[in-house]
Design a protein around this motif. Structure first.
Motif, PDB file in Angstrom:
ATOM      1  N   LEU A  71       1.020  -0.985   0.045  1.00  0.00           N
ATOM      2  CA  LEU A  71      -0.027   0.156   0.081  1.00  0.00           C
ATOM      3  C   LEU A  71       0.918   1.212   0.097  1.00  0.00           C
ATOM      4  O   LEU A  71       0.490   2.331  -0.473  1.00  0.00           O
ATOM      5  CB  LEU A  71      -0.786   0.034   1.219  1.00  0.00           C
ATOM      6  CG  LEU A  71      -1.877   1.245   1.348  1.00  0.00           C
ATOM      7  CD1 LEU A  71      -2.877   1.311   0.041  1.00  0.00           C
ATOM      8  CD2 LEU A  71      -2.559   1.119   2.559  1.00  0.00           C
ATOM      9  N   GLN A  84      -8.031  -3.104  -7.810  1.00  0.00           N
ATOM     10  CA  GLN A  84      -7.470  -3.722  -6.481  1.00  0.00           C
ATOM     11  C   GLN A  84      -8.267  -4.406  -5.739  1.00  0.00           C
ATOM     12  O   GLN A  84      -8.963  -3.907  -4.847  1.00  0.00           O
ATOM     13  CB  GLN A  84      -6.839  -2.589  -5.651  1.00  0.00           C
ATOM     14  CG  GLN A  84      -5.876  -1.730  -6.378  1.00  0.00           C
ATOM     15  CD  GLN A  84      -5.213  -0.517  -5.678  1.00  0.00           C
ATOM     16  OE1 GLN A  84      -5.201  -0.594  -4.323  1.00  0.00           O
ATOM     17  NE2 GLN A  84      -4.955   0.639  -6.325  1.00  0.00           N
ATOM     18  N   LEU A  86      -8.142  -7.028  -3.740  1.00  0.00           N
ATOM     19  CA  LEU A  86      -7.916  -7.741  -2.285  1.00  0.00           C
ATOM     20  C   LEU A  86      -6.781  -7.256  -1.482  1.00  0.00           C
ATOM     21  O   LEU A  86      -5.682  -6.973  -2.077  1.00  0.00           O
ATOM     22  CB  LEU A  86      -7.649  -9.232  -2.581  1.00  0.00           C
ATOM     23  CG  LEU A  86      -8.466 -10.243  -2.690  1.00  0.00           C
ATOM     24  CD1 LEU A  86      -7.614 -11.683  -2.971  1.00  0.00           C
ATOM     25  CD2 LEU A  86      -9.398 -10.386  -1.531  1.00  0.00           C
ATOM     26  N   ASP A  87      -6.882  -6.929  -0.235  1.00  0.00           N
ATOM     27  CA  ASP A  87      -6.040  -6.673   0.807  1.00  0.00           C
ATOM     28  C   ASP A  87      -5.376  -7.978   1.198  1.00  0.00           C
ATOM     29  O   ASP A  87      -6.298  -8.882   1.732  1.00  0.00           O
ATOM     30  CB  ASP A  87      -6.493  -6.024   1.875  1.00  0.00           C
ATOM     31  CG  ASP A  87      -5.148  -5.480   3.054  1.00  0.00           C
ATOM     32  OD1 ASP A  87      -4.097  -6.097   2.959  1.00  0.00           O
ATOM     33  OD2 ASP A  87      -5.734  -5.032   3.809  1.00  0.00           O
ATOM     34  N   GLY A  89      -3.000  -8.940   3.312  1.00  0.00           N
ATOM     35  CA  GLY A  89      -2.769  -8.883   4.559  1.00  0.00           C
ATOM     36  C   GLY A  89      -1.408  -9.417   4.853  1.00  0.00           C
ATOM     37  O   GLY A  89      -0.966  -9.866   5.941  1.00  0.00           O
ATOM     38  N   ARG A  92       2.966  -6.948   6.535  1.00  0.00           N
ATOM     39  CA  ARG A  92       2.505  -5.943   7.193  1.00  0.00           C
ATOM     40  C   ARG A  92       3.599  -4.934   8.065  1.00  0.00           C
ATOM     41  O   ARG A  92       4.469  -5.659   8.152  1.00  0.00           O
ATOM     42  CB  ARG A  92       1.621  -6.526   8.152  1.00  0.00           C
ATOM     43  CG  ARG A  92       0.248  -7.029   7.948  1.00  0.00           C
ATOM     44  CD  ARG A  92      -0.493  -7.637   9.028  1.00  0.00           C
ATOM     45  NE  ARG A  92      -1.834  -8.023   8.655  1.00  0.00           N
ATOM     46  CZ  ARG A  92      -2.809  -7.721   8.346  1.00  0.00           C
ATOM     47  NH1 ARG A  92      -3.053  -6.353   8.610  1.00  0.00           N
ATOM     48  NH2 ARG A  92      -3.953  -8.286   7.986  1.00  0.00           N
ATOM     49  N   HIS A  94       3.971  -0.341   9.232  1.00  0.00           N
ATOM     50  CA  HIS A  94       3.349   0.851   9.173  1.00  0.00           C
ATOM     51  C   HIS A  94       4.381   1.735   8.670  1.00  0.00           C
ATOM     52  O   HIS A  94       5.439   1.826   8.903  1.00  0.00           O
ATOM     53  CB  HIS A  94       2.514   1.028  10.201  1.00  0.00           C
ATOM     54  CG  HIS A  94       3.560   1.390  11.677  1.00  0.00           C
ATOM     55  ND1 HIS A  94       3.911   0.304  12.399  1.00  0.00           N
ATOM     56  CD2 HIS A  94       3.885   2.435  12.358  1.00  0.00           C
ATOM     57  CE1 HIS A  94       4.874   0.686  13.263  1.00  0.00           C
ATOM     58  NE2 HIS A  94       4.819   2.087  13.282  1.00  0.00           N
ATOM     59  N   ASP A 180      -1.163   2.461   8.250  1.00  0.00           N
ATOM     60  CA  ASP A 180      -0.905   1.023   8.285  1.00  0.00           C
ATOM     61  C   ASP A 180      -0.485   0.602   6.782  1.00  0.00           C
ATOM     62  O   ASP A 180      -1.258   1.173   5.964  1.00  0.00           O
ATOM     63  CB  ASP A 180      -2.125   0.236   8.721  1.00  0.00           C
ATOM     64  CG  ASP A 180      -2.224   0.646  10.239  1.00  0.00           C
ATOM     65  OD1 ASP A 180      -1.167   0.763  10.938  1.00  0.00           O
ATOM     66  OD2 ASP A 180      -3.421   0.723  10.826  1.00  0.00           O
ATOM     67  N   VAL A 181       0.229  -0.375   6.603  1.00  0.00           N
ATOM     68  CA  VAL A 181       0.720  -0.854   5.385  1.00  0.00           C
ATOM     69  C   VAL A 181       0.541  -2.482   5.284  1.00  0.00           C
ATOM     70  O   VAL A 181       0.952  -3.108   6.091  1.00  0.00           O
ATOM     71  CB  VAL A 181       2.041  -0.510   4.928  1.00  0.00           C
ATOM     72  CG1 VAL A 181       2.464  -1.114   3.637  1.00  0.00           C
ATOM     73  CG2 VAL A 181       2.295   1.043   4.759  1.00  0.00           C
ATOM     74  N   SER A 182      -0.094  -2.811   4.243  1.00  0.00           N
ATOM     75  CA  SER A 182      -0.114  -4.191   3.745  1.00  0.00           C
ATOM     76  C   SER A 182       0.082  -4.337   2.254  1.00  0.00           C
ATOM     77  O   SER A 182      -0.041  -3.410   1.757  1.00  0.00           O
ATOM     78  CB  SER A 182      -1.058  -5.001   4.550  1.00  0.00           C
ATOM     79  OG  SER A 182      -2.450  -4.547   3.998  1.00  0.00           O
ATOM     80  N   SER A 183      -0.004  -5.660   1.868  1.00  0.00           N
ATOM     81  CA  SER A 183       0.137  -5.791   0.304  1.00  0.00           C
ATOM     82  C   SER A 183      -1.124  -5.764  -0.300  1.00  0.00           C
ATOM     83  O   SER A 183      -1.909  -6.570   0.416  1.00  0.00           O
ATOM     84  CB  SER A 183       1.262  -6.714  -0.140  1.00  0.00           C
ATOM     85  OG  SER A 183       2.377  -6.280   0.273  1.00  0.00           O
ATOM     86  N   ARG A 184      -1.264  -5.258  -1.446  1.00  0.00           N
ATOM     87  CA  ARG A 184      -2.599  -5.542  -2.327  1.00  0.00           C
ATOM     88  C   ARG A 184      -2.471  -6.504  -3.381  1.00  0.00           C
ATOM     89  O   ARG A 184      -1.438  -6.280  -3.981  1.00  0.00           O
ATOM     90  CB  ARG A 184      -2.963  -4.012  -2.523  1.00  0.00           C
ATOM     91  CG  ARG A 184      -3.147  -3.236  -1.516  1.00  0.00           C
ATOM     92  CD  ARG A 184      -4.355  -3.398  -0.460  1.00  0.00           C
ATOM     93  NE  ARG A 184      -3.730  -2.841   0.821  1.00  0.00           N
ATOM     94  CZ  ARG A 184      -4.520  -2.238   1.607  1.00  0.00           C
ATOM     95  NH1 ARG A 184      -5.823  -1.658   1.143  1.00  0.00           N
ATOM     96  NH2 ARG A 184      -4.415  -1.790   2.978  1.00  0.00           N
TER      97      ARG A 184
END
Ligand code: ADP
Ligand code: MG
Length: 214
Positions: A71, A84, A86-87, A89, A92, A94, A180-184
């Motif tokens: 993200l 986009q 799906l997240d 999760g 992870r 931040h 907050d960051v995670s991959s999509r």
């Protein structure tokens, strides 16, 4: 042929179980192979290895049909026109503002204040400080952000944090959370129209695996 763009490291490693859930096994290890195109157990699916910040570019222009992007990268670049769905999760962490221990951040970052910030994410940082009403002089870096405040290049950094160990080792402290960051999962919309069934199968398998892990 379906092409999936991944970056080496955390994103690659954490995407493997999702691929497994879709019945796809990557047949070479990017850490030992020099190949940039990796075959999979499916004749019609291949993985390409690109820089994390290049994933949206490959997918947007059709060099890959889908990809996995943080993200952080998507927010920084904007990524208009990318589907986009799906997240995932994964990967992870931040994004945070960090300063040297002892620096009076509250004074520098008061409304109307001025601060010099080094970051790989100038668009996100600009927006973040603009909302606070703080004037920011941004210095774009490509890595080792932690060095900037230690060498007088900048007063603060905006960078990704997970364990906080790198900040600690460099005597920096986190003073604000940016996002907050995670991959999509990102998908090329034209590819989805052209290869609906195989792409949907992958997206659905990823979605189910993410759902089961949550
Ligand atoms: P680069 O290609 O610039 O070396 P990185 O390997 O540092 O990029 O990071 C690639 C992606 O992995 C980032 O875009 C982010 O989404 C994710 N990431 C980076 N650092 C962390 C971290 N500390 N914890 C979890 N995920 C991270
Ligand atoms: Mg890296």
């Amino acid at each position: 042929m379906i092409t999936l763009a991944l970056s080496k490291g955390r994103i690659f490693d954490e995407t493997l179980p999702l691929l497994a859930a879709a019945g796809i096994e990557v047949l070479e290890d990017p850490e030992t192979s020099r190949k940039l195109i990796l075959p999979t157990s499916r004749d019609d699916v291949r993985v390409i290895l690109v820089r994390a910040s290049d994933v949206p570019t490959y997918v947007t222009y059709g060099g890959a049909d889908l990809g996995v992007a943080g993200l952080d990268v998507l927010a920084e670049q904007g990524a208009p026109g990318l589907y986009q769905p799906l997240d995932l999760g994964i990967a992870r962490c931040h994004m945070a503002v960090a300063v040297p221990a002892g620096f009076d951040y509250a004074s520098a970052a008061r409304a109307g204040g001025r601060i010099t910030v080094a970051t790989k994410y100038p668009a996100i940082a600009r927006e973040f400080f603009a909302r606070k009403g703080v004037h920011v002089d941004l210095i774009k870096l490509y890595g080792s952000m932690e060095l900037a405040p230690l060498t007088g290049l900048a007063q603060a950094i905006v960078d990704l944090v997970s364990s906080g160990q790198t900040l600690k080792a460099n005597r920096l402290v986190e003073v604000e959370r940016v996002m907050d960051v995670s991959s999509r999962l990102v998908v090329n919309q034209a590819a989805l129209k052209l290869h609906t069934a195989p792409l949907r199968r992958i997206i659905d398998a990823f979605a189910q695996a993410v759902h089961e892990q949550a």
